[in-house]
Motif scaffolding. Structure first.
Motif, PDB file in Angstrom:
ATOM      1  N   ARG A 183       0.927  -1.254  -0.074  1.00 58.20           N
ATOM      2  CA  ARG A 183       0.010   0.118  -0.075  1.00 58.20           C
ATOM      3  C   ARG A 183       0.759   1.267  -0.075  1.00 58.20           C
ATOM      4  O   ARG A 183       0.575   2.141  -0.534  1.00 58.20           O
ATOM      5  N   ARG A 184       2.084   1.216   0.594  1.00 56.94           N
ATOM      6  CA  ARG A 184       3.006   2.451   0.754  1.00 56.94           C
ATOM      7  C   ARG A 184       3.600   2.622  -0.496  1.00 56.94           C
ATOM      8  O   ARG A 184       4.219   3.791  -0.620  1.00 56.94           O
ATOM      9  N   GLY A 185       3.538   1.614  -1.476  1.00 54.96           N
ATOM     10  CA  GLY A 185       4.262   2.178  -2.944  1.00 54.96           C
ATOM     11  C   GLY A 185       5.743   1.449  -3.044  1.00 54.96           C
ATOM     12  O   GLY A 185       6.182   0.955  -2.151  1.00 54.96           O
ATOM     13  N   VAL A 186       6.110   1.472  -4.177  1.00 52.17           N
ATOM     14  CA  VAL A 186       7.733   0.867  -4.540  1.00 52.17           C
ATOM     15  C   VAL A 186       8.272   1.918  -5.282  1.00 52.17           C
ATOM     16  O   VAL A 186       7.919   3.048  -5.965  1.00 52.17           O
ATOM     17  N   ILE A 187       9.676   1.682  -5.303  1.00 54.25           N
ATOM     18  CA  ILE A 187      10.643   2.419  -5.920  1.00 54.25           C
ATOM     19  C   ILE A 187      11.356   1.548  -6.709  1.00 54.25           C
ATOM     20  O   ILE A 187      11.752   0.450  -6.391  1.00 54.25           O
ATOM     21  N   ALA A 188      12.022   2.202  -7.804  1.00 47.79           N
ATOM     22  CA  ALA A 188      13.118   1.497  -8.852  1.00 47.79           C
ATOM     23  C   ALA A 188      13.974   2.394  -9.391  1.00 47.79           C
ATOM     24  O   ALA A 188      13.665   3.476  -9.493  1.00 47.79           O
ATOM     25  N   PHE A 189      15.307   1.906  -9.416  1.00 50.00           N
ATOM     26  CA  PHE A 189      16.234   2.828 -10.309  1.00 50.00           C
ATOM     27  C   PHE A 189      16.096   2.114 -11.767  1.00 50.00           C
ATOM     28  O   PHE A 189      16.728   1.253 -12.028  1.00 50.00           O
ATOM     29  N   SER A 190      15.955   2.821 -12.637  1.00 50.59           N
ATOM     30  CA  SER A 190      15.983   2.267 -13.987  1.00 50.59           C
ATOM     31  C   SER A 190      15.742   3.530 -15.060  1.00 50.59           C
ATOM     32  O   SER A 190      14.643   4.343 -14.725  1.00 50.59           O
ATOM     33  N   SER A 191      16.399   3.393 -16.423  1.00 51.17           N
ATOM     34  CA  SER A 191      15.686   4.225 -17.290  1.00 51.17           C
ATOM     35  C   SER A 191      15.233   3.615 -18.256  1.00 51.17           C
ATOM     36  O   SER A 191      14.880   4.053 -19.363  1.00 51.17           O
ATOM     37  N   GLY A 192      15.143   2.281 -18.121  1.00 51.17           N
ATOM     38  CA  GLY A 192      14.607   1.438 -19.501  1.00 51.17           C
ATOM     39  C   GLY A 192      13.240   0.684 -19.256  1.00 51.17           C
ATOM     40  O   GLY A 192      12.596   1.039 -18.707  1.00 51.17           O
ATOM     41  N   ASN A 193      13.555  -0.712 -19.550  1.00 51.42           N
ATOM     42  CA  ASN A 193      12.512  -1.634 -19.307  1.00 51.42           C
ATOM     43  C   ASN A 193      11.833  -1.832 -18.067  1.00 51.42           C
ATOM     44  O   ASN A 193      10.732  -2.226 -17.858  1.00 51.42           O
ATOM     45  N   HIS A 194      13.082  -1.943 -17.213  1.00 51.14           N
ATOM     46  CA  HIS A 194      12.442  -2.308 -15.629  1.00 51.14           C
ATOM     47  C   HIS A 194      11.748  -1.221 -15.344  1.00 51.14           C
ATOM     48  O   HIS A 194      10.656  -1.385 -14.579  1.00 51.14           O
ATOM     49  N   ALA A 195      11.879  -0.030 -15.594  1.00 46.15           N
ATOM     50  CA  ALA A 195      11.298   1.143 -15.086  1.00 46.15           C
ATOM     51  C   ALA A 195       9.552   1.068 -15.546  1.00 46.15           C
ATOM     52  O   ALA A 195       8.677   1.227 -14.787  1.00 46.15           O
ATOM     53  N   GLN A 196       9.503   0.828 -16.938  1.00 48.72           N
ATOM     54  CA  GLN A 196       8.233   0.755 -17.553  1.00 48.72           C
ATOM     55  C   GLN A 196       7.294  -0.405 -16.786  1.00 48.72           C
ATOM     56  O   GLN A 196       6.259  -0.454 -16.650  1.00 48.72           O
ATOM     57  N   GLY A 197       7.963  -1.583 -16.752  1.00 45.55           N
ATOM     58  CA  GLY A 197       7.417  -2.924 -15.918  1.00 45.55           C
ATOM     59  C   GLY A 197       6.888  -2.521 -14.747  1.00 45.55           C
ATOM     60  O   GLY A 197       5.755  -2.764 -14.090  1.00 45.55           O
ATOM     61  N   VAL A 198       7.786  -1.645 -13.890  1.00 46.40           N
ATOM     62  CA  VAL A 198       7.437  -1.618 -12.441  1.00 46.40           C
ATOM     63  C   VAL A 198       6.231  -0.562 -12.512  1.00 46.40           C
ATOM     64  O   VAL A 198       5.172  -0.639 -11.694  1.00 46.40           O
ATOM     65  N   ALA A 199       6.346   0.572 -13.524  1.00 48.37           N
ATOM     66  CA  ALA A 199       5.249   1.630 -13.429  1.00 48.37           C
ATOM     67  C   ALA A 199       3.823   0.818 -13.756  1.00 48.37           C
ATOM     68  O   ALA A 199       2.995   1.224 -12.959  1.00 48.37           O
ATOM     69  N   MET A 200       3.868   0.041 -14.730  1.00 47.74           N
ATOM     70  CA  MET A 200       2.723  -0.537 -15.264  1.00 47.74           C
ATOM     71  C   MET A 200       2.164  -1.593 -14.252  1.00 47.74           C
ATOM     72  O   MET A 200       0.744  -1.621 -13.871  1.00 47.74           O
ATOM     73  N   ALA A 201       2.969  -2.154 -13.497  1.00 43.27           N
ATOM     74  CA  ALA A 201       2.598  -3.274 -12.552  1.00 43.27           C
ATOM     75  C   ALA A 201       1.887  -2.183 -11.240  1.00 43.27           C
ATOM     76  O   ALA A 201       1.132  -3.063 -10.772  1.00 43.27           O
ATOM     77  N   ALA A 202       2.770  -1.377 -10.730  1.00 42.05           N
ATOM     78  CA  ALA A 202       2.246  -0.682  -9.718  1.00 42.05           C
ATOM     79  C   ALA A 202       0.612  -0.106  -9.879  1.00 42.05           C
ATOM     80  O   ALA A 202      -0.036  -0.297  -9.224  1.00 42.05           O
ATOM     81  N   THR A 203       0.682   0.830 -11.171  1.00 41.47           N
ATOM     82  CA  THR A 203      -0.484   0.984 -11.505  1.00 41.47           C
ATOM     83  C   THR A 203      -1.613  -0.096 -11.517  1.00 41.47           C
ATOM     84  O   THR A 203      -2.776   0.291 -10.912  1.00 41.47           O
ATOM     85  N   GLY A 204      -1.284  -1.024 -12.024  1.00 43.19           N
ATOM     86  CA  GLY A 204      -2.376  -2.049 -11.984  1.00 43.19           C
ATOM     87  C   GLY A 204      -2.743  -2.779 -10.719  1.00 43.19           C
ATOM     88  O   GLY A 204      -3.639  -3.406 -10.444  1.00 43.19           O
ATOM     89  N   HIS A 205      -1.750  -2.517  -9.572  1.00 43.21           N
ATOM     90  CA  HIS A 205      -2.023  -2.594  -8.286  1.00 43.21           C
ATOM     91  C   HIS A 205      -2.942  -1.636  -7.315  1.00 43.21           C
ATOM     92  O   HIS A 205      -3.156  -1.659  -6.379  1.00 43.21           O
TER      93      HIS A 205
END
Lengths: 324, 324
Positions: free
Chosen positions: B68-90
């Motif tokens: 519930r508190r959220g997530v963070i990632a270091f990435s300018s590439g594919n991992h960034a987009q994967g984490v962003a969309m998966a977080a939004t989906g949750h």
């Protein structure tokens, strides 16, 4: 006549041979379209277009003795490659009659897929005469590109998959936009949806200026295109709706849609960027209709058939300039 | 530690969220490779790469209060987009820390997928310090790109699908070539295959000159790359194999393979022409290995994971020149 039963039987014959293509989508495309967009990428089908389905269906439906003698088709495009690969997959010969000015890559590809390519001179020869002579001499069966019940049945298997995949996503009411030339794919899908997903409605999509099906649906009789060249959507330029396909379209389809060449190119670029698939111009007109004709579509979701991806690399590279 | 059980549990959590990508192929590619080539196009996965699987797996595995508190990632590439969309989906917040000189399109895409993008100056700031400060202040959970058991488990679901799809095709013995950066995808697939398809063997594929995993497998200890820039396969340039991934790779993988930048570009062009999919250079190295390193591979069939398709249009257009 084509029927749901024929489509279901074709699906059984195609199992393990045609690919079941997924349904793709992207929040970026949903944003442009103003609703959820689901894309059935038939560019990922064998030979790069849905045509493989119809070709396999027609060849597999022949009685073994007839089939053994081989098949013939007139085409320089996607139908040629579909028939060649489906014939090779059945271990039989195929003859493809092509104009001698067809692009060398298409001739080479069709040969590499196992077909014998017979070239004719458009100016001085008739492909029908050449084809009939070859067919009667060797006992070959002609596989028509769309006005042929077993071809329509094969293309209709796309519709069976859409019905299943939409239900899995909880989509029970939506327009299904289909790139439309002679209407084999559109009529097959319309029949499949009538039987398996009656809340989904097929709608033909065409290039502006070559919207014979859209105009025929309005006037209630078969209308012709003024020409069948002069547009980059070459894969779906046909003189008029088929004699077999049109009555099906008339009974089952919603109104037609049409898009410009520039919109088709822009859509190819967006499909590259957001879906990572390669579309040819004629294969992009349904998605282009979803993206750029949103006022002509109703509902929260729209399903789109991306019918093919056999495009020249230079043309594709120029389409990508829309992303700058 | 990652395990088959964790991969199977991840598959359950990903069901209905990640796409099950098909297995594609073309007789033209078989001809070049000298054997049957089957391609798993993870470029068709959400956000254009397999990274969505690992991100969804890791986020869905968090306890609800932490998540519930959220997530963070270091990435300018594919991992960034994967984490962003998966977080939004949750329905949770994500913070992506990117260098301020990252391409604007990647920044915009990551924001559009619902993430908050925090930029830092590579020359004067430490992303770790910025990330740790944000994480402790807001209670965010760091999602590592590969050295993280639940991320490896998510990537491993690709291997479960390969095991099933290969069995359907009657393929029980083959090398499975995987584009390899930190080794999350390769180790996850290797674990899945060990459990579900022991005749299939994962092999890491890398760019020449950045073949840390290949060299590490030879020497038996973690070897570093001299640099992590200066190659077009940017998506898979990492300093060295992961601490968690390497022991798995060492226990289960066959020898590594490596290809040149030019071979990766040529492969992107062939994937365009024959499969109608869009690959980025780093996503093409496994297919390039199948096509151009056939002497280093045994067997009648080879399976290839095409890991991503997030490529700049100009670079893609230049790759297509290989078809001339």
């Amino acid at each position: 006549m084509s029927s749901l039963e024929m489509i279901e039987a074709a699906a059984t014959r195609l199992k393990g041979h045609a690919r079941r293509t997924p349904l793709l989508g992207s929040p970026f495309l949903d944003e442009i379209a103003g609703r959820r967009v689901l894309v059935k990428p038939e560019c990922l089908q064998h030979t790069g277009s849905f045509k493989f389905r119809g070709a396999w269906s027609a060849i597999s439906a022949l009685d073994p003795e007839t089939r053994r003698r081989g098949v013939i088709a007139f085409s320089s495009g996607n139908h040629a490659q579909g028939v060649a690969m489906a014939a090779t997959g059945h271990g039989i010969a195929s003859v493809i009659v092509m104009p001698s000015d067809a692009p060398q890559l298409k001739i080479d590809n069709t040969r590499a897929l196992g077909a014998e390519v017979v070239l004719y001179d458009r100016a001085t020869e008739s492909r029908e005469e050449i084809g009939e002579a070859l067919a009667s001499e060797r006992g070959l069966t002609l596989i028509r590109p769309y006005d042929e019940p077993q071809v329509i049945a094969g293309q209709g298997t796309t519709g069976l998959e859409i019905a299943e995949q939409a239900a899995e996503l909880g989509i029970h009411r939506a327009d299904v936009l289909v790139c439309c030339g002679g209407g084999g794919l559109t009529s097959g899908i319309a029949l499949a949806l009538e039987g398996h997903a009656p809340g989904l409605r097929a709608r033909p999509c065409e290039p502006e200026g070559f919207d014979d099906t859209k105009r025929s649906l309005i006037s209630g009789r078969i209308e012709r295109n003024p020409s069948i060249s002069g547009n980059i959507c070459d894969a779906i330029l046909t003189p008029q709706p088929g004699e077999i396909t049109f009555p099906i379209l008339q009974r089952l389809c919603g109104p037609g849609l049409s898009v410009s060449e520039d919109e088709a190119l822009h859509t190819m670029a967006l499909a590259f960027l957001r879906l990572k698939i390669v579309l040819e111009p004629g294969g992009a007109v349904a998605l282009a209709s979803a993206l750029f004709r949103q006022d002509e579509i109703a509902g929260d979701a729209v399903i789109v058939v991306a019918s093919g991806g056999n495009v020249d690399p230079d043309l594709f590279a120029s389409a990508l300039k829309h992303l700058r």
